[in-house]
Design a protein around this motif. Structure first.
Motif, mmCIF file in Angstrom:
data_model
loop_
_atom_site.group_PDB
_atom_site.id
_atom_site.type_symbol
_atom_site.label_atom_id
_atom_site.label_comp_id
_atom_site.label_asym_id
_atom_site.label_seq_id
_atom_site.Cartn_x
_atom_site.Cartn_y
_atom_site.Cartn_z
ATOM 1 N N LYS A 166 34.230 -16.825 -47.425
ATOM 2 C CA LYS A 166 32.847 -17.097 -47.035
ATOM 3 C C LYS A 166 32.587 -16.650 -45.592
ATOM 4 O O LYS A 166 31.561 -16.041 -45.291
ATOM 5 C CB LYS A 166 32.587 -18.607 -47.173
ATOM 6 N N GLN A 167 33.566 -16.915 -44.763
ATOM 7 C CA GLN A 167 33.413 -16.554 -43.359
ATOM 8 C C GLN A 167 33.254 -15.041 -43.157
ATOM 9 O O GLN A 167 32.358 -14.591 -42.447
ATOM 10 C CB GLN A 167 34.640 -17.028 -42.593
ATOM 11 N N VAL A 168 34.139 -14.260 -43.793
ATOM 12 C CA VAL A 168 34.036 -12.808 -43.570
ATOM 13 C C VAL A 168 32.798 -12.230 -44.262
ATOM 14 O O VAL A 168 32.175 -11.292 -43.757
ATOM 15 C CB VAL A 168 35.310 -12.026 -43.996
ATOM 16 N N ILE A 169 32.445 -12.812 -45.397
ATOM 17 C CA ILE A 169 31.278 -12.290 -46.123
ATOM 18 C C ILE A 169 29.977 -12.570 -45.368
ATOM 19 O O ILE A 169 29.058 -11.759 -45.359
ATOM 20 C CB ILE A 169 31.250 -12.877 -47.559
ATOM 21 N N LEU A 170 29.925 -13.701 -44.701
ATOM 22 C CA LEU A 170 28.689 -14.054 -43.978
ATOM 23 C C LEU A 170 28.694 -13.594 -42.520
ATOM 24 O O LEU A 170 27.727 -13.794 -41.802
ATOM 25 C CB LEU A 170 28.456 -15.566 -44.056
ATOM 26 N N ASP A 171 29.784 -12.965 -42.112
ATOM 27 C CA ASP A 171 29.869 -12.476 -40.736
ATOM 28 C C ASP A 171 28.920 -11.288 -40.565
ATOM 29 O O ASP A 171 29.163 -10.200 -41.086
ATOM 30 C CB ASP A 171 31.320 -12.044 -40.465
ATOM 31 N N GLY A 172 27.828 -11.506 -39.887
ATOM 32 C CA GLY A 172 26.834 -10.449 -39.730
ATOM 33 C C GLY A 172 27.198 -9.442 -38.651
ATOM 34 O O GLY A 172 26.510 -8.440 -38.463
ATOM 35 N N GLU A 173 28.263 -9.675 -37.923
ATOM 36 C CA GLU A 173 28.616 -8.823 -36.790
ATOM 37 C C GLU A 173 29.514 -7.656 -37.168
ATOM 38 O O GLU A 173 29.387 -6.559 -36.642
ATOM 39 C CB GLU A 173 29.327 -9.658 -35.706
ATOM 40 N N LYS A 174 30.467 -7.909 -38.074
ATOM 41 C CA LYS A 174 31.487 -6.890 -38.352
ATOM 42 C C LYS A 174 31.358 -6.316 -39.748
ATOM 43 O O LYS A 174 30.813 -6.943 -40.652
ATOM 44 C CB LYS A 174 32.888 -7.512 -38.216
ATOM 45 N N GLU A 175 31.891 -5.092 -39.909
ATOM 46 C CA GLU A 175 31.956 -4.452 -41.226
ATOM 47 C C GLU A 175 33.426 -4.542 -41.664
ATOM 48 O O GLU A 175 34.320 -4.128 -40.927
ATOM 49 C CB GLU A 175 31.565 -2.969 -41.129
ATOM 50 N N TYR A 176 33.669 -5.078 -42.863
ATOM 51 C CA TYR A 176 35.049 -5.258 -43.321
ATOM 52 C C TYR A 176 35.351 -4.382 -44.525
ATOM 53 O O TYR A 176 34.477 -4.103 -45.341
ATOM 54 C CB TYR A 176 35.276 -6.712 -43.751
ATOM 55 N N GLN A 177 36.637 -4.018 -44.649
ATOM 56 C CA GLN A 177 37.090 -3.483 -45.927
ATOM 57 C C GLN A 177 38.287 -4.299 -46.390
ATOM 58 O O GLN A 177 39.042 -4.841 -45.581
ATOM 59 C CB GLN A 177 37.438 -1.995 -45.846
#
Ligand code: SF4
Length: 280
Positions: free
Chosen positions: A228-239
């Motif tokens: 949930k944290q990484v998905i809602l993180d509006g600052e970073k782009e993740y793979q």
């Protein structure tokens, strides 16, 4: 691979869809599939051409409707590997309703979205994932609305597998699509697949400079709160794989759809099953 058809893609040179498709074909082969047992359903848009370029059973759904078709194929032939491909416009705008319900139904298939944050085939209009200040021919001052977060939409809809990859990071992209195929349930991968013709903001360089790999961050995809944290993180782009429910039970197991269609599952209306048999 065996999955490459003899049709020459008409995508613009450098389009991210080349890398996305190569990874999909290799992932299918690596997970033990071949063109005879694979059914690719594509949507409409530049991404939608993929069914022609891949050598397998394939079908175009109408715009935004590839997912219902893919689910239908899988429900009637659980032995077939079903992969649905589409774009951000196709999947998160006109197809958004189908996306939510396909996710919560958890049919055992994969869904790969080539997300370039623009409508490419119709020559550069803002899409559901375009940035709010992205200037296009139809939005000269930007769409002025926050973009859809497809990963959050999936999580809120009860997804059992959510991942994101980058078309240009070939091996990592392939590995992520493999994980989606092998997942017991609906494997969703949003792929950053740059449109080199109409999007000069979300470019290869942008993703190369900003992408954070979740494996390097020690992310545990089985941890819902971390996901949930990484998905809602509006600052970073993740793979990487953001979330995977290890206890996922795919739809056909939950509802007694058997691999042998001559067996009528308990409770299934006989005339409906006759219709399915007649059709297939
Ligand atoms: Fe790819 Fe964009 Fe060209 Fe479409 S318009 S083929 S998305 S580069």
């Amino acid at each position: 691979t065996d999955f490459k058809s003899d049709k020459q893609p008409t995508w613009c040179p450098g389009c991210g869809d080349f890398g996305t498709m190569n990874g999909m074909m290799k992932a299918l082969a690596e997970t033990g599939n071949d063109p005879d047992n694979t059914f690719v359903v594509a949507g409409i848009g530049c991404s939608g051409k993929i069914g022609t370029y891949m050598h397998s059973y394939a079908l175009h759904g109408v715009h935004g409707r590839a997912l219902p078709v893919g689910q239908g194929v899988k429900m009637s032939r659980p032995d077939v590997e079903v992969m649905v491909a589409g774009g951000d416009g196709d999947g998160y705008s006109i197809g958004a309703g189908h996306f939510v319900h396909a996710v919560r139904r958890n049919v055992d298939m994969s869904y790969v979205v080539m997300d370039n944050r623009i409508y490419g085939l119709t020559k550069g209009q803002a899409s559901p994932t375009s940035r709010s200040d992205f200037e296009t021919s139809t939005t000269p001052e930007g769409p002025k609305q926050p973009p859809v977060n497809p990963l959050a939409l999936a999580l809120a809809s009860g997804a059992t597998f959510i991942a994101q990859s980058f078309a240009s990071d070939a091996l990592r992209h392939q590995e992520i699509v493999e994980a989606a195929i092998e997942h017991d349930g609906f494997g969703f991968v949003n792929v950053f697949s740059p449109c080199v013709t109409f999007n000069d903001v979300d470019t290869y360089d942008y993703f190369r400079d900003t992408l954070v790999d979740l494996d390097e961050e020690g992310h545990d995809p089985n941890d819902y709160e971390a996901a949930k944290q990484v998905i809602l993180d509006g600052e970073k782009e993740y793979q990487g794989v953001m979330y995977q429910d290890e206890n996922s039970v795919p739809y056909h197991e939950q509802h007694g759809v058997t691999e042998d269609m001559s067996e009528i599952p308990d409770g299934a209306p006989e005339d409906a099953m006759d219709l399915v048999r007649e059709f297939y």
